[in-house]
Design a protein around this motif. Structure first.
Motif, mmCIF file in Angstrom:
data_model
loop_
_atom_site.group_PDB
_atom_site.id
_atom_site.type_symbol
_atom_site.label_atom_id
_atom_site.label_comp_id
_atom_site.label_asym_id
_atom_site.label_seq_id
_atom_site.Cartn_x
_atom_site.Cartn_y
_atom_site.Cartn_z
ATOM 1 N N SER A 53 -25.938 19.078 8.268
ATOM 2 C CA SER A 53 -26.583 20.053 7.374
ATOM 3 C C SER A 53 -27.983 20.411 7.847
ATOM 4 N N LYS A 54 -28.676 19.444 8.466
ATOM 5 C CA LYS A 54 -30.018 19.726 8.990
ATOM 6 C C LYS A 54 -29.943 20.735 10.137
ATOM 7 N N CYS A 55 -28.913 20.607 10.981
ATOM 8 C CA CYS A 55 -28.726 21.568 12.071
ATOM 9 C C CYS A 55 -28.432 22.959 11.518
ATOM 10 N N GLU A 56 -27.602 23.015 10.496
ATOM 11 C CA GLU A 56 -27.267 24.305 9.895
ATOM 12 C C GLU A 56 -28.506 24.969 9.310
ATOM 13 N N GLU A 57 -29.372 24.172 8.691
ATOM 14 C CA GLU A 57 -30.617 24.705 8.144
ATOM 15 C C GLU A 57 -31.528 25.217 9.273
ATOM 16 N N LEU A 58 -31.589 24.460 10.369
ATOM 17 C CA LEU A 58 -32.438 24.848 11.494
ATOM 18 C C LEU A 58 -31.939 26.129 12.149
ATOM 19 N N TRP A 59 -30.627 26.231 12.327
ATOM 20 C CA TRP A 59 -30.040 27.378 13.026
ATOM 21 C C TRP A 59 -29.963 28.637 12.174
ATOM 22 N N ASN A 60 -30.074 28.494 10.869
ATOM 23 C CA ASN A 60 -29.969 29.655 9.981
ATOM 24 C C ASN A 60 -31.080 30.674 10.293
ATOM 25 N N GLY A 61 -30.673 31.900 10.561
ATOM 26 C CA GLY A 61 -31.645 32.958 10.842
ATOM 27 C C GLY A 61 -32.095 33.026 12.286
ATOM 28 N N LYS A 62 -31.586 32.138 13.142
ATOM 29 C CA LYS A 62 -31.979 32.159 14.557
ATOM 30 C C LYS A 62 -31.109 33.158 15.318
ATOM 31 N N ALA A 63 -31.713 33.809 16.304
ATOM 32 C CA ALA A 63 -31.007 34.835 17.088
ATOM 33 C C ALA A 63 -30.021 34.221 18.065
ATOM 34 N N HIS A 64 -30.360 33.057 18.605
ATOM 35 C CA HIS A 64 -29.512 32.396 19.595
ATOM 36 C C HIS A 64 -29.455 30.896 19.308
ATOM 37 N N ILE A 65 -28.283 30.300 19.532
ATOM 38 C CA ILE A 65 -28.114 28.859 19.376
ATOM 39 C C ILE A 65 -27.992 28.248 20.768
ATOM 40 N N PRO A 66 -28.827 27.258 21.105
ATOM 41 C CA PRO A 66 -28.816 26.690 22.454
ATOM 42 C C PRO A 66 -27.465 26.061 22.816
ATOM 43 N N ARG A 67 -26.991 26.371 23.997
ATOM 44 C CA ARG A 67 -25.719 25.826 24.470
ATOM 45 C C ARG A 67 -25.761 24.300 24.534
ATOM 46 N N LEU A 68 -26.882 23.747 24.960
ATOM 47 C CA LEU A 68 -26.958 22.297 25.146
ATOM 48 C C LEU A 68 -26.840 21.520 23.836
ATOM 49 N N SER A 69 -27.054 22.186 22.704
ATOM 50 C CA SER A 69 -26.937 21.504 21.407
ATOM 51 C C SER A 69 -25.509 21.499 20.888
ATOM 52 N N LEU A 70 -24.627 22.267 21.543
ATOM 53 C CA LEU A 70 -23.241 22.377 21.088
ATOM 54 C C LEU A 70 -22.262 21.684 22.035
ATOM 55 N N VAL A 71 -22.783 20.926 22.985
ATOM 56 C CA VAL A 71 -21.926 20.212 23.931
ATOM 57 C C VAL A 71 -21.112 19.163 23.184
ATOM 58 N N GLN A 72 -19.835 19.083 23.486
ATOM 59 C CA GLN A 72 -18.960 18.125 22.827
ATOM 60 C C GLN A 72 -19.429 16.698 23.103
ATOM 61 N N GLY A 73 -19.502 15.900 22.056
ATOM 62 C CA GLY A 73 -19.926 14.515 22.190
ATOM 63 C C GLY A 73 -21.382 14.278 21.865
ATOM 64 N N VAL A 74 -22.183 15.335 21.783
ATOM 65 C CA VAL A 74 -23.598 15.195 21.431
ATOM 66 C C VAL A 74 -23.713 14.956 19.926
ATOM 67 N N SER A 75 -24.446 13.937 19.532
ATOM 68 C CA SER A 75 -24.620 13.660 18.108
ATOM 69 C C SER A 75 -25.400 14.787 17.451
ATOM 70 N N LYS A 76 -25.260 14.913 16.146
ATOM 71 C CA LYS A 76 -25.961 15.979 15.426
ATOM 72 C C LYS A 76 -27.467 15.736 15.417
ATOM 73 N N LEU A 77 -27.875 14.486 15.450
ATOM 74 C CA LEU A 77 -29.304 14.186 15.545
ATOM 75 C C LEU A 77 -29.853 14.677 16.881
ATOM 76 N N ASP A 78 -29.135 14.397 17.966
ATOM 77 C CA ASP A 78 -29.559 14.878 19.278
ATOM 78 C C ASP A 78 -29.490 16.407 19.350
ATOM 79 N N ALA A 79 -28.468 16.985 18.719
ATOM 80 C CA ALA A 79 -28.343 18.443 18.707
ATOM 81 C C ALA A 79 -29.552 19.082 18.039
ATOM 82 N N TYR A 80 -30.015 18.475 16.964
ATOM 83 C CA TYR A 80 -31.197 18.993 16.259
ATOM 84 C C TYR A 80 -32.422 18.897 17.163
#
Length: 253
Positions: free
Chosen positions: A89-116
């Protein structure tokens, strides 16, 4: 090598479990001692009192910075505060309204804390790379100081059609939409120029198309890009729903 890594991982898990068990026994011992002495604990660990599920609900109402501070309270708090259930949910809040989402945060196996964390670091990046250029569609328009003849061909100024678009390709070329009056079908190639001085500090960074004036690079708060000089400007078109994200796969400093 794989077996060694698995053994190391197993040893770390067992060590963490033992540390948490020891920590829990120590808290119980202190509370028991105080009760035997006729006193009451002056403070009690909220995690022991509420349990994991209720603690997750409490932490979910905090901002990301406050939750991050909870990671260093203890090993047991770290296990709760680093949960994917919480940081999704923290990632969703951070990404809300952003123009681009970084590819490195969506890599399979990356924890949501690391993604944030990776998203925050990448969002502060002002050094553009080829992946950024090629992953996005770019709106193009002339500036106010450009010659009037150019501006008369530009829908941005005339208001007589959709904006002009430019596309960057991995082979170093650039193209435009069919029928673009400004484009004219000429060949274009681009280069990214970055000069770095001591300690990795960037002295100069720009994009150049053919031999035309360099384009200064800037980043907006919504993580979109802008490249401009005195005569024309490029703006990355928002694409937050693009599958797999955009930009480099690894963190660029």
């Amino acid at each position: 090598m794989v077996e060694l890594q698995e053994n190391q991982s197993k040893d770390m898990d067992e060590g963490m479990a033992l540390a948490m068990e020891t920590e829990g026994k120590e808290r119980k011992r202190k509370r028991k001692k105080m009760k035997e002495e006729g006193g009451r604990p002056l403070c009690q660990d909220p995690l022991d009192l509420l349990g994991r599920d209720l603690m997750l609900r409490v932490l979910n109402n905090l901002d990301a910075r406050s939750v991050a501070r909870c990671l260093v309270v203890s090993l047991s708090w770290n296990r709760v505060a680093s949960s994917d259930l919480l940081w999704t949910s923290k990632c969703e809040e951070l990404w809300n309204g952003k123009a681009h989402i970084p590819r490195l945060s969506l890599v399979q196996g990356v924890s949501k804390l690391d993604a944030y964390s990776l998203s925050v670091m990448d969002g502060k990046r002002t050094r553009i790379v080829k992946d950024d250029l090629c992953d996005h569609v770019w709106e193009f328009h002339f500036t106010k100081v450009a010659p009037e003849y150019w501006r008369n061909l530009d829908p941005y100024w005339k208001g007589n059609g959709p904006p002009m678009h430019r596309y960057f390709h991995k082979d170093g070329s650039q193209t435009a939409d069919p029928g673009d009056k400004v484009w004219g079908g000429h060949e274009c190639c681009y280069t990214i120029v970055t000069s770095i001085i001591g300690e990795g500090k960037i002295r100069e960074h720009y994009v150049r198309i053919n031999r035309w004036l360099p384009l200064a690079v800037s980043r907006k708060q919504d993580w979109s890009w802008e490249m401009s000089n005195n005569f024309y400007c490029y703006s990355s078109v928002p694409d937050p729903c693009k599958e797999g994200g955009t930009g480099p796969l690894f963190l660029v400093m």
